[in-house]
Design a protein around this motif. Sequence first.
Motif, PDB file in Angstrom:
ATOM      1  N   LEU A 236       0.667  -1.115  -0.200  1.00  0.00           N
ATOM      2  CA  LEU A 236      -0.052  -0.047   0.023  1.00  0.00           C
ATOM      3  C   LEU A 236       0.609   1.351   0.010  1.00  0.00           C
TER       4      LEU A 236
ATOM      5  N   ALA B 191       0.900   3.627  -3.230  1.00  0.00           N
ATOM      6  CA  ALA B 191       0.618   5.103  -2.900  1.00  0.00           C
ATOM      7  C   ALA B 191       1.550   6.249  -3.580  1.00  0.00           C
TER       8      ALA B 191
ATOM      9  N   VAL C 220      -7.183   1.084   2.353  1.00  0.00           N
ATOM     10  CA  VAL C 220      -6.511   1.750   1.486  1.00  0.00           C
ATOM     11  C   VAL C 220      -6.915   3.052   1.737  1.00  0.00           C
TER      12      VAL C 220
ATOM     13  N   ALA D  44      -4.265   6.225   2.933  1.00  0.00           N
ATOM     14  CA  ALA D  44      -3.400   6.721   2.069  1.00  0.00           C
ATOM     15  C   ALA D  44      -3.453   8.285   2.089  1.00  0.00           C
TER      16      ALA D  44
ATOM     17  N   ARG E 197      -5.439   7.581  -2.937  1.00  0.00           N
ATOM     18  CA  ARG E 197      -6.496   7.119  -2.251  1.00  0.00           C
ATOM     19  C   ARG E 197      -7.517   6.261  -3.161  1.00  0.00           C
TER      20      ARG E 197
ATOM     21  N   LEU F 251      -6.490   3.449  -5.427  1.00  0.00           N
ATOM     22  CA  LEU F 251      -6.699   2.304  -4.741  1.00  0.00           C
ATOM     23  C   LEU F 251      -8.197   1.798  -4.416  1.00  0.00           C
TER      24      LEU F 251
END
Lengths: 132, 813
Positions: free
Chosen positions: B46, B50, B101, B104, B110, B113
């Motif tokens: 993640l 990001a 998610v 982020a 964000r 994702l």
Amino acid sequence: MSTSRKGSMMKTPDIQRRKVLTIGSFKLGICHGHQVIPWGDLDSLDMLQRQLDVDILITGHTHQFKAYKHEGGVIINPGFGTGAYSSITYNVNPSFVLTDIDGLRLVVYVYELIGGEVKVDKIDFKKAQPVG
Amino acid sequence: MQNSIPDGFPSTNDQEKLLADALALVQHHAFYMHRALDNNNLQDALKFSAQMLGELRTSKLSPQKYYELYMKTFDELRMLEVFFKEETKRGCTNAYLYEEVQHAGNVLPRLYLLCTVGSVYIRSKEAPAKEVLKDLVEMCRGIQHPVRGLFLRSYLSQISKDKLTDAASEFEGCGGTVVDAVEFVLQNFTEMNKLWVRMQHQGPAKEKEKREKERSELRDLVGKNLHVLSQLEGVDLDMYRDIVLPRVLEQVVNCKDELAQYYLMDCIIQVFPDEYHLQTLDTLLGACSQLQPSVDVKTVMSQLMDRLSVYAASAPEVLAEFSQVEAFSKLSEAVIKVIEVQQDMPLVGAVCLHVALLTFTLRVHADRLDYVDQVLGACVKKLNGVGKVNDSKATKQIITLLSAPLEKYNNVVTVLNLTNYPKIMEHLDYGTNKIMAVVIIQSIMKNGTFIMEADKVEALFQLLKELVQDSDGSPTLDELDEEDFMEEQNLVARLVQMLTNEDNDEMFKILITAKKHFQKGGSKRLGYSLPPLVFSALKLVRRLQEQDKNNEVDKVTFSPQEQGSSTEADEANISPQKVFQFLLQTVDSLSAVPAPELALRLYLQCAEAANDCDLEPIAYEFFTQAFVTYEEEISDSKAQVTSIHLIVGTLQRMHVFGVENRDTLTHKATGYSAKLLKKPDQCRAVYVCSHLFWIEDEGGVQDGERVLLCLKRALRIANAAQQMASVTKGSGGPVTLFVEILNKYLYYFEHGNQHITNAVIQGLIELIVTEMQSENTTQDPTVDAFFASTLRYIRFQKQKGDGVAERYAAIEV
């Protein structure tokens, strides 16, 4: 060789002209024909044939197909290709003529459009061997 | 996090560098992301993804370059999606991931994702599809920057398109219905369009064109949504009509953006089926009139009409539908409205619209001439304020407009029924009018169309005005190119052959109508137009003559009852006499040209026709006119010779004249023959006149004495010619005239003229021999040959049977 007529109603008709040609052993004379009176009269055309001293005389004016064979030669009026109006004849079937010259033999093929069908006829003429 | 509004994108060179840098960074972060994926390290995955997505936060790339960056990132996100799926198998719930998610730091990564997880979430069916999609489409509002927002929503669209709750899809049911799917797509579309339109207003005014170009590059992102809608199976006509189209059009109209409106209208027309368009015509056309004035709505409407035309042609069953929805009236009203509303529309645009409408009408309602006329009428209204059209583009379109019915019907007579057709032609300038006139005649010729009614002939000549006569504004005939003029007039002449009817009365009316128009043509045109008219009339005379003949037969064989009816009919019908009156007037008109030789020939043609009809006074009148023309107007020697031959040749064939008339005309003819200028011409004309006294046909005059007189006169002239030649040239001329006359003697001798005796012939032969042997005479081999063949002929006749030899016996050669 094909023969067909050009209408005399078109501008500047130079129809005084006569022409004599030699093709193979044949002499041909071409003339419009309005000066030969009576029009279409074979004896009068005969005279012209003698005058031009030709074996074959091709003439027009009447829009009427005629082919005439005599001892001196052949007189042909090929008629008119478009079947246009003629005061001489009511029968204005379009026609034209092809002549084939082979040595001393002349064959005239006549094509006429009668009732929507093309009819073909043939005339044979053999020139006498020149004497001496 | 503020998204800053940029001051326009940096230059191209900089763009290249920026993109390269960004791609490198994406690569860099992706590397670490992959390592994390390999280690099943969700948190790191993640984190690095990001960071990678952070590159998409740039404002500096142009749409094209941004797209490249986006694609690279897109590919990486696919790997991530696979990883997410694996994670859920390892015990992680979708709900948990969906939550995670959102930690982020920046909103753009964000949301990317979130969409990626959402895809997995929906597929797992742990939550209803419609809810996830609804959430996502609303969350994306977080990005208001046009380029970034468009690509984000495009991503959403891409990952969702196979997961929509369409009818019969695996996600339907608890996941939602097609209504929800439609709602989702419509929302995404609406938001994307807003972002797209917003781009127009960013940056300095002077870069407007650049912006529009960049916007163009992005348009398919917006349009894709409409495509998705069209692919939804569950969207039937009702849903389209009640939900989809109104919502889409609402956005289109309200956004008030020229680029968007034009593109989206076009999109709608292209992606949705034609049957839908037919059923929602009101709505569509209504929207057209609400668009911004600068939108090229005529092209939009033309597209629509073209599609509908093709649809109509595809299957005959659908034609009924067209009538049912009154497609034609709706379209024609819409066309009028648009033209009214868009005051600045150039003329060519308005005409183009009418062309499209006409094409549509001809395809869909070819049998409704009233519709076709209506379309032309609407165009006339538009042209009324304009006068003659100057604009070459508009002119071209008008020609297309006028040619379309000709090509469709292949029959000018049908086109002549369109009352507005000539009105449009009036707005064309002189040159174009002529072009159209030629097109019309060529259409007649090509299709062999006969124009059979006088009023249609009248209408036709109205269209051909500029060819047939001069008018204000047409150049003088001197300015026209001689050859072009001749070609055009010949075309008009040929047209006469197509104006015909088997009914004699109607045929005569046609002739009168044609003549009326030709009369206005001026002297230069009459020489082309009148001769075919004359022959057309002569054909009519022949036809009348033959029908009279048949009626004669009928009168003899049929009952009195039928006899009565045929005479009644005869009185009402046109007669040869009437046609001859017409002919006389027509040939008389040629004096205006002047064309005396042509007129003479035509008079003689008419005389012969009158002769065939046994109409003596009329034949006499034509001969009179022929002679008058000769006397007054033919002065050229060559022309005189030809004319005399024509006169004599014609006169010789006349059987209709009584003694008095015959004598008068013959006397005139021989008189003129003797007055020709050159002696040889005189001689020939005079001996030819001999045939006027010898008619072979039964009942014809055979005056042997006058024949001989003629020939003797000819001989005297020939003599005089010889003497003149010897005086002026020092030697006698060729003897050919004598030989010709000799041949004439032989002619009559053979035909039984008693006055031509052996002695007469013998005498002439000896004369010729003497002349030929004389020193004074010019030698001429052709004359020698002529004489020789004449003698040969005589010898030949002496051998012949049937009493011919006896007659010739006395002649010695």
